[in-house]
Design a protein around this motif. Structure first.
Motif, PDB file in Angstrom:
ATOM      1  N   GLU A  52      -3.240   1.870  -0.958  1.00 18.48           N
ATOM      2  CA  GLU A  52      -1.779   2.150  -0.556  1.00 18.48           C
ATOM      3  C   GLU A  52      -1.552   3.539  -0.380  1.00 18.48           C
ATOM      4  N   ALA A  92      -3.628   4.900   2.265  1.00 14.15           N
ATOM      5  CA  ALA A  92      -3.037   4.703   3.876  1.00 14.15           C
ATOM      6  C   ALA A  92      -2.162   5.723   4.158  1.00 14.15           C
ATOM      7  N   THR A  93      -1.273   6.284   3.138  1.00 12.53           N
ATOM      8  CA  THR A  93      -0.161   6.869   3.637  1.00 12.53           C
ATOM      9  C   THR A  93      -0.667   8.609   3.452  1.00 12.53           C
ATOM     10  N   ASP A 123      -7.491   5.012   8.455  1.00 13.26           N
ATOM     11  CA  ASP A 123      -7.040   3.687   9.360  1.00 13.26           C
ATOM     12  C   ASP A 123      -7.479   2.396   8.633  1.00 13.26           C
ATOM     13  N   LYS A 137      -4.918   1.722   6.027  1.00 13.46           N
ATOM     14  CA  LYS A 137      -3.767   1.139   6.843  1.00 13.46           C
ATOM     15  C   LYS A 137      -4.058  -0.486   7.235  1.00 13.46           C
ATOM     16  N   THR A 146      -3.510  -2.782   4.436  1.00 16.26           N
ATOM     17  CA  THR A 146      -2.250  -2.952   3.684  1.00 16.26           C
ATOM     18  C   THR A 146      -1.222  -3.541   4.671  1.00 16.26           C
TER      19      THR A 146
END
Ligand code: GTP
Ligand code: MG
Length: 316
Positions: free
Chosen positions: A33, A36-37, A59, A62, A65
Motif C-alpha cells: 500500500e 502504491a501511494t 504501478d 497500485k 491494491t
C-alpha cells in the motif's frame, strides 16, 4: 487491502530485489500500500533504482491494491462479531458492551492502588477462555514496566475461574522493560510472537511510567510525544492486524488547573487520550470496592460500575 495473488511482499514487485526492498523498508515503505501511494522519484532517490523502474513498481503496487467498500450494515455485523474479553464483573462488562473489545485499545487510568494492574491480571486469565465464553481463545503478552507482574496472583485468579493455573501461566509471556526504548522494541518486535503464539491480548502496565521518568522537562516533551505517538500507532496496528485487544494502564497526575471536580488528569496528554478507543477512570472506594467510570467510548454511554478486588480477582 492487497488482493492480487502473488504480490504480497515488496520483493514480489517488478524491479525490486531483496536489497532494494530492505532500503525501502528502512525508509518506512514497508507495505505494498505504501509503495502504491509513493512517488516514483522519491523511491528512485532512496534506492538508486531508475525512475522508470520505480514507476513500474508503483504501478504494479497500485494494481495489486484494491479498496474494499462495505455497507454500514456489513460494518455493523463485523463489529458485532468482534471478540470481547470479560472482566469477570457483570456490571463492568455491561458498561463496556460485553467486555474489553478486540481490535481496539482500552486505557485504564487512575491513582495508585485503584486496581488497574489487578484488572489486567483478570484479563490475562480471561483472554485465554474460548471465544463466546468471555475470552478470545489466545495467549497474552504482558509488558511489565513497573515490575509489578505477580504470577502468584494469576495462579489464584485462574484457579478461582476454573482454569488450569499452570496452563494459564504458560500462556502469558512477560517482558520486563526498564527503559522506554525496551518498551518500544517489545512492541516493534511483537509481530512474530503474536502471530506464532496466537496472542490475543497485549498489556502494557504502565504505558507512561518509563517515558515520564526519562523525558524530563519541557525541552524533552516534543521528543517524548513523538516517540509515544509512533509507539501507540504500532499498538493500534497490532490490534487491527491480529484482531487482538490492547489494555494499557496509566497513572494520573494532580492537575492544579482544575478547580472543581476531580483534579487529576492521566499522564501522556492528548496523544494517549486520542489513541485509546475506550477509556476507563478507576478510583478507590470503600475497602475492596473500586469505581470504574467509562470516560470515552465510541458507542457506549458514559457510566459507572462498581467492582470489587477479591482474592479470586475482579467481581461485582
Ligand atoms: P499503581 O500501579 O500503583 O498505579 O496501582 P494500580 O492501579 O495498578 O493498583 P493495583 O491494581 O495494584 O491494586 C492494588 C490493590 O489491589 C491493593 O490496594 C489491594 O487492595 C488489592 N489487591 C492486590 N492484591 C490483592 C490480593 O491478592 N487480594 C485482594 N483481595 N486484593 C488485592
Ligand atoms: Mg499497577
Amino acid at each position: 487491502m492487497v488482493k492480487e495473488k502473488g504480490i504480497k511482499e515488496l520483493e514480489d514487485l517488478p524491479g525490486i530485489g531483496p536489497t532494494t526492498a530492505d532500503k525501502l523498508k528502512q525508509s518506512g515503505y514497508d507495505s505494498i500500500e505504501k509503495i502504491a501511494t509513493a512517488s516514483p522519484h522519491e523511491l528512485a532517490e532512496l534506492t538508486g533504482m531508475s525512475v522508470d523502474n520505480a514507476k513500474k513498481a508503483v504501478d504494479a503496487a497500485k494494481q495489486a491494491t484494491t479498496l474494499e467498500y462495505s455497507t454500514a450494515s456489513q460494518v455493523y455485523e463485523k463489529r458485532r462479531a468482534l471478540g470481547r474479553i470479560s472482566t469477570s464483573s457483570n456490571a463492568l462488562d455491561e458498561m463496556l458492551g460485553g467486555g474489553l473489545e478486540a481490535n481496539a485499545i482500552t486505557e485504564a487510568y487512575g491513582k495508585f492502588a485503584s486496581g488497574k494492574t489487578q484488572l489486567g491480571f483478570q484479563l490475562c486469565v480471561n483472554a485465554q477462555k474460548p471465544v463466546g465464553s468471555g475470552g478470545l481463545g489466545g495467549k497474552v503478552l504482558f509488558i511489565d514496566t513497573e515490575g509489578t507482574f505477580r504470577p502468584d496472583r494469576i495462579e489464584q485468579i485462574a484457579k478461582a475461574s476454573g482454569a488450569d493455573p499452570k496452563e494459564a501461566l504458560e500462556n502469558i509471556m512477560v517482558v520486563r522493560t526498564t527503559t522506554s526504548d525496551q518498551q518500544i522494541l517489545a512492541i516493534e518486535r511483537a509481530d512474530k510472537l503474536v502471530k506464532e503464539s496466537n496472542v490475543k491480548l497485549v498489556i502494557i502496565d504502565s504505558l507512561m511510567s518509563l517515558f515520564r521518568s526519562e523525558f524530563l522537562g519541557r525541552g524533552a516533551l516534543g521528543e517524548r510525544q513523538q516517540k509515544l505517538n509512533s509507539h501507540i500507532h504500532k499498538l493500534q496496528k497490532l490490534a487491527d492486524t491480529y484482531d487482538l485487544a490492547v489494555y494499557i494502564t496509566n497513572q494520573v497526575m494532580d492537575n492544579p488547573a482544575i478547580l472543581f471536580g476531580d483534579p487529576t488528569t492521566p499522564v501522556g496528554g492528548n496523544i494517549v487520550a486520542h489513541a485509546a478507543t475506550t477509556r476507563l477512570y478507576m478510583r478507590k472506594s470503600k475497602e475492596d470496592k473500586r469505581i470504574v467510570r467509562l470516560v470515552d467510548s465510541p458507542n457506549m454511554p458514559e457510566g459507572e460500575a462498581v467492582v470489587k478486588i477479591t482474592p479470586d480477582g475482579i467481581r461485582d
